[in-house]
Design a protein around this motif. Sequence first.
Motif, PDB file in Angstrom:
ATOM      1  N   ASN A 129       0.908  -1.080   0.123  1.00  0.00           N
ATOM      2  CA  ASN A 129       0.110   0.038  -0.070  1.00  0.00           C
ATOM      3  C   ASN A 129       0.817   1.273   0.078  1.00  0.00           C
ATOM      4  O   ASN A 129       1.724   1.369   1.056  1.00  0.00           O
ATOM      5  N   SER A 159       0.076   4.372   0.355  1.00  0.00           N
ATOM      6  CA  SER A 159      -0.105   5.341   1.459  1.00  0.00           C
ATOM      7  C   SER A 159       0.633   5.241   2.757  1.00  0.00           C
ATOM      8  O   SER A 159       0.852   5.936   3.524  1.00  0.00           O
ATOM      9  N   THR A 160       0.907   4.030   3.089  1.00  0.00           N
ATOM     10  CA  THR A 160       1.643   3.616   4.416  1.00  0.00           C
ATOM     11  C   THR A 160       2.962   4.250   4.403  1.00  0.00           C
ATOM     12  O   THR A 160       3.437   4.863   5.073  1.00  0.00           O
ATOM     13  N   TYR A 161       3.459   3.997   2.972  1.00  0.00           N
ATOM     14  CA  TYR A 161       4.813   4.587   2.950  1.00  0.00           C
ATOM     15  C   TYR A 161       4.609   6.252   3.149  1.00  0.00           C
ATOM     16  O   TYR A 161       5.492   6.826   3.690  1.00  0.00           O
ATOM     17  N   ALA A 191       2.406   7.775   4.440  1.00  0.00           N
ATOM     18  CA  ALA A 191       2.125   8.171   5.707  1.00  0.00           C
ATOM     19  C   ALA A 191       3.588   8.342   6.889  1.00  0.00           C
ATOM     20  O   ALA A 191       3.641   9.286   7.488  1.00  0.00           O
ATOM     21  N   VAL A 232       8.758   0.086   6.831  1.00  0.00           N
ATOM     22  CA  VAL A 232       7.210   0.031   6.009  1.00  0.00           C
ATOM     23  C   VAL A 232       7.354  -0.897   4.971  1.00  0.00           C
ATOM     24  O   VAL A 232       6.343  -1.823   5.082  1.00  0.00           O
TER      25      VAL A 232
END
Lengths: 267, 270
Positions: free
Chosen positions: A161, A163-165, A167, A182
């Motif tokens: 994903n 977005s986790t990176y 984030a 991550v």
Amino acid sequence: MKTTKEKILHIVENGYLGVILVFLYAPILTMMALSFNSSKSRAQWGGFTLEWYAQMFDSASITSALYNTLYIALMSALIATVIGTAAAIGMNSMKRTPRAVLTSLGNIPMLNAEIVTGISLMLGFIAFGITLGRTTILLGHITFNLPYVVLSVMPKLKQTNKSTYEAAMDLGASPVYAFFKVVFPDILPGVLSGFLLAFTMSLDDFIITHFTKGSGVNTLSTLIYSEVRRGIKPSMYALSTIIFVTVLALLIVANFAPGKKKSEAAA
Amino acid sequence: MSRKMLAGPYIIWVVGFTVIPLLLIVYYGLTTASGAFTLNNVTAIAQPEHAKALGLALLLSLISTVVCLLLAFPLAMILRNRGVGRGSFVVFLFILPMWMNFLLRTLAWQTLLEKNGVINGILGFLHLPKIAIINTPAAIVLGMVYNFLPFMVLPLYNVLCKIDDNTINAARDLGANFFQTLIRVWIPLSVPGIISGITMVFVPALTTFVISNLLGGSKILLIGNVIEQEFTRSSNWNLGSGLSLVLMVFILISMMLVEKYDKNGEGTAF
């Protein structure tokens, strides 16, 4: 509730599986039996012996070939894993066309006939004045290992994903820190399976080693090839048995280690 | 973007160790020993001894591919219908020999098939007539089938596992018998695996020199043996490269087939 027809079908199916298994394992089991056979004749059983195993460990050529094989397999798998994983990450952020071109070119050693890859590498090394030896084998093995690593890492990378990176970066992590905290844990299974695949491919290779090795350097495969031409010695059977048992143990650990989902495989 | 730079070492590697070496084959294949342009190395394939080696290699690898397909399809179907799952021990049993050293496997068959080998020892003990297939094309086909069978089983098994049980049940419900289901459902849905399996068997079988060397004796030459000898014994690299270029035509054709029928890589073995 099974009908008679289904029962018969089941028996026929089991028979078929059995015949194929015999075909697959007869040669391997024969070699194992012959490695303990004290008679040098292949058609006669002369009693149990461990002589060939002792002879094998005494042989300097076998031990040095074993060392070369393990060294090349480990080093080529490690280097290919590092370069290949980095490549997968870089390629993942490339535009479609350059990525497709690089993928196709990179897959060539996997799809091409090994004899052509081997010859082309040999011509390349000689053209650039690199003396054939153990290092050229290593370079050759890295070359054919790379696409397998890229192929193992890529799907895992696509599943991560994004977005986790992002984030993590928003929360102040540096790109490198965010990657290792991550992204890396997510792609680790792909990296590991790429490494294992590369390691086993390298262990098993003969053809590319045959063309890229210098004289006097042998891996187990090339040693076996040269021995076979001179006539098979029983110590080769001993070596085969040891290799087979080792590979079997490694694969069982890799496939059925606790923690992996148990399958309903008792059948 | 700096992330793309991570692919840098790989790009350098691919160019240096794949692209340039392949171009060198093209260069050697199209020049004479002194560096002048020529097509003689490529047209040398028409010489009787080379044409014979290529023809025999094509014939034996085609036979092996067909035999592998015929053996592997029912096997993959049975394994799939048992629903044992990819990581199961039964599937593992059929893949395991693939991880045994390639030379050792072939060496084992030599031991079994030899004139005074294990099979003839057993046959002699039972007072049965002995077999004499070592050093014949039949032994080479046997070696090819044995060595490359797992390459056919794996992609077939992978595509068959993706077929939904409901599709097959639907065909049965609509009155199709076993053969109709096989031809109308099983086979069409497994085309990517079939094509991928065919190339994974055909390419190594066509280009082998080890199997023919160990099981065919020194008298039966396949195109792989001819090329190998040009590089290791006769040292005529130009001729060897020219013949390799001819061989690469067949490899390219099979790669294009995979590209056409297995676009999504469904049939890949790994």
